[in-house]
Design an enzyme around this catalytic site. Structure first.
Site, PDB file in Angstrom:
ATOM      1  N   ASP A  31      22.011  50.180  49.697  1.00  0.00           N
ATOM      2  CA  ASP A  31      22.209  51.630  49.579  1.00  0.00           C
ATOM      3  C   ASP A  31      22.225  52.066  48.108  1.00  0.00           C
ATOM      4  O   ASP A  31      22.639  51.299  47.235  1.00  0.00           O
ATOM      5  CB  ASP A  31      23.535  52.015  50.265  1.00  0.00           C
ATOM      6  CG  ASP A  31      23.609  53.508  50.559  1.00  0.00           C
ATOM      7  OD1 ASP A  31      22.556  54.173  50.560  1.00  0.00           O
ATOM      8  OD2 ASP A  31      24.730  54.004  50.778  1.00  0.00           O
ATOM      9  N   ARG A  64      20.332  57.943  44.789  1.00  0.00           N
ATOM     10  CA  ARG A  64      21.182  58.284  43.631  1.00  0.00           C
ATOM     11  C   ARG A  64      20.638  57.664  42.352  1.00  0.00           C
ATOM     12  O   ARG A  64      20.710  58.250  41.284  1.00  0.00           O
ATOM     13  CB  ARG A  64      22.629  57.834  43.899  1.00  0.00           C
ATOM     14  CG  ARG A  64      23.390  58.829  44.759  1.00  0.00           C
ATOM     15  CD  ARG A  64      24.610  58.234  45.374  1.00  0.00           C
ATOM     16  NE  ARG A  64      24.255  57.351  46.479  1.00  0.00           N
ATOM     17  CZ  ARG A  64      25.087  56.504  47.063  1.00  0.00           C
ATOM     18  NH1 ARG A  64      26.326  56.406  46.610  1.00  0.00           N
ATOM     19  NH2 ARG A  64      24.693  55.755  48.065  1.00  0.00           N
ATOM     20  N   HIS A  98      13.226  54.366  45.956  1.00  0.00           N
ATOM     21  CA  HIS A  98      12.868  53.403  47.004  1.00  0.00           C
ATOM     22  C   HIS A  98      11.900  52.352  46.448  1.00  0.00           C
ATOM     23  O   HIS A  98      12.021  51.166  46.752  1.00  0.00           O
ATOM     24  CB  HIS A  98      12.248  54.122  48.207  1.00  0.00           C
ATOM     25  CG  HIS A  98      13.202  55.052  48.898  1.00  0.00           C
ATOM     26  ND1 HIS A  98      14.489  54.682  49.211  1.00  0.00           N
ATOM     27  CD2 HIS A  98      13.078  56.337  49.337  1.00  0.00           C
ATOM     28  CE1 HIS A  98      15.100  55.691  49.824  1.00  0.00           C
ATOM     29  NE2 HIS A  98      14.272  56.709  49.885  1.00  0.00           N
ATOM     30  N   THR A 142      18.269  53.483  62.474  1.00  0.00           N
ATOM     31  CA  THR A 142      17.887  54.451  63.515  1.00  0.00           C
ATOM     32  C   THR A 142      18.175  55.869  63.014  1.00  0.00           C
ATOM     33  O   THR A 142      17.363  56.782  63.196  1.00  0.00           O
ATOM     34  CB  THR A 142      18.697  54.170  64.804  1.00  0.00           C
ATOM     35  OG1 THR A 142      18.432  52.834  65.224  1.00  0.00           O
ATOM     36  CG2 THR A 142      18.348  55.140  65.911  1.00  0.00           C
ATOM     37  N   GLU A 143      19.318  56.029  62.353  1.00  0.00           N
ATOM     38  CA  GLU A 143      19.722  57.350  61.852  1.00  0.00           C
ATOM     39  C   GLU A 143      18.817  57.828  60.716  1.00  0.00           C
ATOM     40  O   GLU A 143      18.688  59.036  60.486  1.00  0.00           O
ATOM     41  CB  GLU A 143      21.185  57.311  61.377  1.00  0.00           C
ATOM     42  CG  GLU A 143      22.218  57.205  62.498  1.00  0.00           C
ATOM     43  CD  GLU A 143      22.296  55.827  63.154  1.00  0.00           C
ATOM     44  OE1 GLU A 143      21.853  54.835  62.530  1.00  0.00           O
ATOM     45  OE2 GLU A 143      22.793  55.737  64.293  1.00  0.00           O
ATOM     46  N   TRP A 161      15.751  57.996  60.710  1.00  0.00           N
ATOM     47  CA  TRP A 161      14.649  58.812  61.241  1.00  0.00           C
ATOM     48  C   TRP A 161      14.952  60.296  61.069  1.00  0.00           C
ATOM     49  O   TRP A 161      14.041  61.128  61.113  1.00  0.00           O
ATOM     50  CB  TRP A 161      14.411  58.525  62.729  1.00  0.00           C
ATOM     51  CG  TRP A 161      13.771  57.203  63.024  1.00  0.00           C
ATOM     52  CD1 TRP A 161      14.336  56.143  63.692  1.00  0.00           C
ATOM     53  CD2 TRP A 161      12.438  56.774  62.693  1.00  0.00           C
ATOM     54  NE1 TRP A 161      13.448  55.098  63.778  1.00  0.00           N
ATOM     55  CE2 TRP A 161      12.271  55.450  63.190  1.00  0.00           C
ATOM     56  CE3 TRP A 161      11.365  57.369  62.024  1.00  0.00           C
ATOM     57  CZ2 TRP A 161      11.090  54.728  63.031  1.00  0.00           C
ATOM     58  CZ3 TRP A 161      10.184  56.647  61.870  1.00  0.00           C
ATOM     59  CH2 TRP A 161      10.056  55.349  62.366  1.00  0.00           C
ATOM     60  N   ARG A 172      15.925  61.742  58.392  1.00  0.00           N
ATOM     61  CA  ARG A 172      15.670  62.219  57.015  1.00  0.00           C
ATOM     62  C   ARG A 172      14.428  63.125  57.010  1.00  0.00           C
ATOM     63  O   ARG A 172      13.659  63.124  57.970  1.00  0.00           O
ATOM     64  CB  ARG A 172      15.449  61.014  56.089  1.00  0.00           C
ATOM     65  CG  ARG A 172      16.742  60.240  55.891  1.00  0.00           C
ATOM     66  CD  ARG A 172      16.657  59.291  54.739  1.00  0.00           C
ATOM     67  NE  ARG A 172      17.962  58.642  54.572  1.00  0.00           N
ATOM     68  CZ  ARG A 172      18.296  57.894  53.542  1.00  0.00           C
ATOM     69  NH1 ARG A 172      17.424  57.670  52.586  1.00  0.00           N
ATOM     70  NH2 ARG A 172      19.493  57.361  53.463  1.00  0.00           N
ATOM     71  N   LEU A 210      14.085  29.842  53.658  1.00  0.00           N
ATOM     72  CA  LEU A 210      14.910  31.025  53.933  1.00  0.00           C
ATOM     73  C   LEU A 210      14.357  31.826  55.110  1.00  0.00           C
ATOM     74  O   LEU A 210      13.151  32.064  55.202  1.00  0.00           O
ATOM     75  CB  LEU A 210      14.928  31.920  52.681  1.00  0.00           C
ATOM     76  CG  LEU A 210      15.610  33.283  52.824  1.00  0.00           C
ATOM     77  CD1 LEU A 210      17.129  33.132  52.865  1.00  0.00           C
ATOM     78  CD2 LEU A 210      15.217  34.220  51.680  1.00  0.00           C
ATOM     79  N   ARG A 230      27.591  45.593  50.673  1.00  0.00           N
ATOM     80  CA  ARG A 230      27.029  46.946  50.662  1.00  0.00           C
ATOM     81  C   ARG A 230      27.013  47.436  49.227  1.00  0.00           C
ATOM     82  O   ARG A 230      28.058  47.488  48.566  1.00  0.00           O
ATOM     83  CB  ARG A 230      27.825  47.925  51.517  1.00  0.00           C
ATOM     84  CG  ARG A 230      27.152  49.324  51.493  1.00  0.00           C
ATOM     85  CD  ARG A 230      27.738  50.319  52.455  1.00  0.00           C
ATOM     86  NE  ARG A 230      26.925  51.540  52.450  1.00  0.00           N
ATOM     87  CZ  ARG A 230      26.628  52.275  53.505  1.00  0.00           C
ATOM     88  NH1 ARG A 230      27.080  51.927  54.681  1.00  0.00           N
ATOM     89  NH2 ARG A 230      25.883  53.348  53.396  1.00  0.00           N
ATOM     90  N   ARG A 288      31.457  51.822  54.191  1.00  0.00           N
ATOM     91  CA  ARG A 288      31.277  51.963  55.635  1.00  0.00           C
ATOM     92  C   ARG A 288      30.153  51.029  56.080  1.00  0.00           C
ATOM     93  O   ARG A 288      29.416  50.481  55.265  1.00  0.00           O
ATOM     94  CB  ARG A 288      30.986  53.424  56.005  1.00  0.00           C
ATOM     95  CG  ARG A 288      29.789  54.036  55.298  1.00  0.00           C
ATOM     96  CD  ARG A 288      29.537  55.481  55.757  1.00  0.00           C
ATOM     97  NE  ARG A 288      28.505  56.122  54.976  1.00  0.00           N
ATOM     98  CZ  ARG A 288      28.708  57.133  54.112  1.00  0.00           C
ATOM     99  NH1 ARG A 288      29.925  57.613  53.919  1.00  0.00           N
ATOM    100  NH2 ARG A 288      27.699  57.660  53.441  1.00  0.00           N
TER     101      ARG A 288
HETATM  102  C1  IPE Z   1      22.434  52.724  55.478  1.00  0.00           C
HETATM  103  O1  IPE Z   1      22.242  53.577  54.400  1.00  0.00           O
HETATM  104  C2  IPE Z   1      21.133  52.328  56.059  1.00  0.00           C
HETATM  105  C3  IPE Z   1      20.308  51.491  55.203  1.00  0.00           C
HETATM  106  C4  IPE Z   1      20.657  50.935  54.075  1.00  0.00           C
HETATM  107  C5  IPE Z   1      18.994  51.225  55.717  1.00  0.00           C
HETATM  108  P1  IPE Z   1      22.371  55.157  54.552  1.00  0.00           P
HETATM  109  O2  IPE Z   1      22.307  55.720  53.206  1.00  0.00           O
HETATM  110  O3  IPE Z   1      21.411  55.664  55.549  1.00  0.00           O
HETATM  111  O4  IPE Z   1      23.851  55.286  55.160  1.00  0.00           O
HETATM  112  P2  IPE Z   1      24.770  56.542  55.397  1.00  0.00           P
HETATM  113  O5  IPE Z   1      24.010  57.477  56.270  1.00  0.00           O
HETATM  114  O6  IPE Z   1      25.061  57.152  54.066  1.00  0.00           O
HETATM  115  O7  IPE Z   1      25.997  56.000  56.042  1.00  0.00           O
HETATM  116  C1  IPE Z   2      19.079  53.240  50.739  1.00  0.00           C
HETATM  117  O1  IPE Z   2      19.150  54.192  49.742  1.00  0.00           O
HETATM  118  C2  IPE Z   2      17.707  53.132  51.322  1.00  0.00           C
HETATM  119  C3  IPE Z   2      17.596  53.620  52.700  1.00  0.00           C
HETATM  120  C4  IPE Z   2      18.570  54.062  53.451  1.00  0.00           C
HETATM  121  C5  IPE Z   2      16.278  53.591  53.295  1.00  0.00           C
HETATM  122  P1  IPE Z   2      19.397  55.722  50.060  1.00  0.00           P
HETATM  123  O2  IPE Z   2      18.083  56.396  50.225  1.00  0.00           O
HETATM  124  O3  IPE Z   2      20.337  55.893  51.198  1.00  0.00           O
HETATM  125  O4  IPE Z   2      20.082  56.189  48.710  1.00  0.00           O
HETATM  126  P2  IPE Z   2      21.266  57.222  48.506  1.00  0.00           P
HETATM  127  O5  IPE Z   2      22.401  56.808  49.401  1.00  0.00           O
HETATM  128  O6  IPE Z   2      20.727  58.573  48.875  1.00  0.00           O
HETATM  129  O7  IPE Z   2      21.603  57.102  47.062  1.00  0.00           O
HETATM  130 MG    MG Z   3      22.371  56.071  51.316  1.00  0.00          MG
END
Ligand code: IPE
Ligand code: IPE
Ligand code: MG
Length: 255
Positions: A25, A29, A42, A71-72, A74, A76, A136, A193, A199
């Site tokens: 994650d 940011r 990304h 899943t969540e 999707w 975005r 691996l 994480r 979380r």
């Molecule tokens: C969790 O990251 C999912 C992945 C790293 C693929 P998110 O950035 O989507 O998590 P939430 O929505 O902030 O909890």
């Molecule tokens: C994690 O980074 C990558 C995915 C969830 C695909 P984020 O895109 O969630 O980055 P933040 O949380 O917005 O910084």
């Molecule tokens: Mg995130």
């Protein structure tokens, strides 16, 4: 470099976790801090994936599970979903020869039917090309969520019961474990994480029952080998008791 060498010296080679799972994650940011597009974050995150995969392999970790798209996710904005899908497909294609050279076996976990056909094709090609690899195991979670996986497991077990292949009274923890997409893979020893949130975001809920949890504010694109070693050293400093007392753990002959 010296810093890495020192941390490597501190690492106990006999207590390397067999399975590390990572919620990657903080890409968005990372980009925002630099006034850049989220997609740049990304793209930079892919470099971290390559680095951490290579290092995990060098350290002798057997399983590395990466949460790449939930899943969540999707939900975005469509443009970001498209960018991520393109990046995932393209990266797998580009990295497959290197993964084969490093004896890394790819596994895909998630509702792959929802992925665009060309991405699914790149993934299947990657899985096929690395099927013989014995180093691996790289588990990529794509269009994955733990509740999706557990719901699917419930359906699999219910269908077996309806077909008379299993007696409901005989359903055990093993039955559930076998119906998950991780079936024969041992549970994660360590869950990391990055990005500062504390979380789980619908990741491996069943499998992390006894995993050691490690949260770091470092954003995923900045998560380098040194930061990874910090997580592994912290893991090695923990006592895993699995419900027992500390005395029992130190002296297994105590019953
Ligand atoms: C969790 O990251 C999912 C992945 C790293 C693929 P998110 O950035 O989507 O998590 P939430 O929505 O902030 O909890
Ligand atoms: C994690 O980074 C990558 C995915 C969830 C695909 P984020 O895109 O969630 O980055 P933040 O949380 O917005 O910084
Ligand atoms: Mg995130």
């Amino acid at each position: 470099m010296e810093e890495i060498e020192n941390k490597l010296k501190m690492l106990d080679p006999t207590r390397i976790p067999a399975h590390v799972a990572i919620i990657m994650d903080g890409n968005g940011r990372w980009a925002r801090q630099r006034a850049r597009e989220r997609s740049d974050g990304h793209a930079e995150g892919v470099n971290s994936v390559n680095r951490i995969t290579r290092f995990s392999s060098d350290l002798g970790i057997k399983y590395l599970t990466l949460y790449a798209f939930s899943t969540e996710n999707w939900n975005r904005p469509q443009a970001e979903v498209d960018t991520l899908m393109h990046l995932i497909g393209w990266t797998i294609q580009r990295e497959t020869p290197d993964l084969v050279a490093n004896n890394v076996k790819i596994h895909i976990l998630g509702e792959t039917d929802r992925l665009p056909a060309e991405v699914r094709k790149s993934l299947l090609d990657g899985v096929e090309a690395t099927a013989h690899c014995t180093g691996l195991n790289l588990l990529l979670c794509l269009s994955y969520s733990s509740r999706w996986e557990l719901t699917r497991a419930a359906k699999i077990i219910a269908e077996k019961a309806a077909a008379g292949e299993i007696n409901p009274a005989d359903i055990s923890e093993e039955t559930v474990t076998e119906a998950l997409s991780t079936n024969s893979i041992p549970d994660p020893d360590l869950l990391i994480r990055t990005g500062g949130e504390q979380r789980i975001s619908n990741f491996l809920l069943w499998q992390i029952a006894y995993s050691e949890l490690y949260f770091t504010p470092i954003l995923w694109p900045d998560f380098d080998n040194s930061a990874y070693l910090d997580a592994l050293l912290e893991y090695q400093s923990r006592e895993r008791r699995f419900g027992k007392t500390s005395d029992q753990v130190k002296n297994p002959s105590i019953i």
